[in-house]
Design a protein around this motif. Structure first.
Motif, PDB file in Angstrom:
ATOM      1  N   GLU A   1     -22.182  39.632  12.978  1.00  0.00           N
ATOM      2  CA  GLU A   1     -23.190  41.010  13.094  1.00  0.00           C
ATOM      3  C   GLU A   1     -24.530  40.884  13.363  1.00  0.00           C
ATOM      4  O   GLU A   1     -24.707  39.892  13.262  1.00  0.00           O
ATOM      5  CB  GLU A   1     -22.697  41.996  11.945  1.00  0.00           C
TER       6      GLU A   1
ATOM      7  N   GLY B   1     -10.873  39.139  13.255  1.00  0.00           N
ATOM      8  CA  GLY B   1     -11.821  38.877  13.347  1.00  0.00           C
ATOM      9  C   GLY B   1     -12.361  40.583  13.434  1.00  0.00           C
ATOM     10  O   GLY B   1     -12.076  41.004  14.414  1.00  0.00           O
ATOM     11  N   THR B   2     -14.245  40.640  13.569  1.00  0.00           N
ATOM     12  CA  THR B   2     -14.396  41.773  13.374  1.00  0.00           C
ATOM     13  C   THR B   2     -15.658  40.763  14.287  1.00  0.00           C
ATOM     14  O   THR B   2     -16.768  40.508  14.231  1.00  0.00           O
ATOM     15  CB  THR B   2     -15.292  43.228  12.551  1.00  0.00           C
TER      16      THR B   2
ATOM     17  N   THR C   1     -16.334  36.995  10.685  1.00  0.00           N
ATOM     18  CA  THR C   1     -17.115  38.396  11.036  1.00  0.00           C
ATOM     19  C   THR C   1     -18.546  38.118  11.654  1.00  0.00           C
ATOM     20  O   THR C   1     -18.873  37.032  10.893  1.00  0.00           O
ATOM     21  CB  THR C   1     -17.432  39.835   9.911  1.00  0.00           C
TER      22      THR C   1
ATOM     23  N   THR D   1     -18.958  35.534   7.287  1.00  0.00           N
ATOM     24  CA  THR D   1     -19.434  36.614   8.195  1.00  0.00           C
ATOM     25  C   THR D   1     -20.610  35.606   8.782  1.00  0.00           C
ATOM     26  O   THR D   1     -21.227  34.967   7.750  1.00  0.00           O
ATOM     27  CB  THR D   1     -19.971  37.492   6.966  1.00  0.00           C
TER      28      THR D   1
END
Length: 195
Positions: free
Chosen positions: A57, A81-82, A55, A9
């Motif tokens: 963000e 993934g995000t 991830t 992340t």
């Protein structure tokens, strides 16, 4: 940047004091962009390839300028993934020779991707042959979720009126896509559909 590690992340917008400090994207934005100025760069800012459970963000990806189908902001290739609460703005992928360009903001190929609460604005793809997905392009994605995003003022432009420019905001091909609570507005193409 090449992202090749799974289960990672990357989260931006931290103060950078303590471990890891306060989080506020308005006070401490994390911006990733090419170094230098002008239009000389020919590289996508972030490439995620062969990765599981990635991830990203609260990061801004901006000012990339590429000359290939995978050039622009973020490419996700054969990954899961995000991308959450990110801004993709002012990225472009322009090709001056015959060929297609796609996905200046986000380009995903053969991936399962979730894009949530992101702003994808002011990105552009252009070529003499065909252009699609100025904001987001999804190719052969088994699962693609777009949730709570603003996708606006993106451009897909083709200099040859005999070819198609399509999906300036979002373009999907051979993909399973769900779009929920998103705003798509002000996206435009030179030939074909603007949304």
């Amino acid at each position: 940047l090449n992202w090749t590690a799974s289960g990672v992340t990357i989260r931006g917008a931290y103060e950078g004091v303590s471990t890891p400090g306060s989080n506020n994207p308005n006070l401490w934005p994390t911006v990733i962009k090419p170094s230098g100025s002008g239009g000389g760069y020919r590289i996508r800012v972030l490439r995620i390839s062969g990765v599981a459970a990635a991830t990203l963000e609260q990061v801004t990806i901006t000012n990339s300028a590429g000359a290939d189908i995978w050039d622009g902001g973020i490419s996700m290739l054969n990954s899961t993934g995000t991308i959450a609460a990110c801004i993709l703005q002012g990225n472009r992928s322009h090709l001056d020779q015959p060929g297609c360009v796609a996905g200046a903001g986000i380009y995903a190929l053969g991936s399962s991707i979730t894009v949530s609460n992101c702003t994808v604005v002011g990105n552009s793809v252009a070529s003499s042959w065909g252009a699609s997905g100025g904001g987001v392009r999804l190719d052969t994605c088994g699962s693609a979720l777009l949730i709570g995003c603003t996708i606006g003022n993106n451009l897909a432009s083709s200099a040859n009126l005999g070819t198609v420019s399509a999906g300036a905001g979002v373009y999907a091909e051979n993909s399973v896509v769900t779009i929920t609570n998103c705003v798509l507005q002000g996206n435009a193409t030179s030939v074909g559909g603007g949304g």
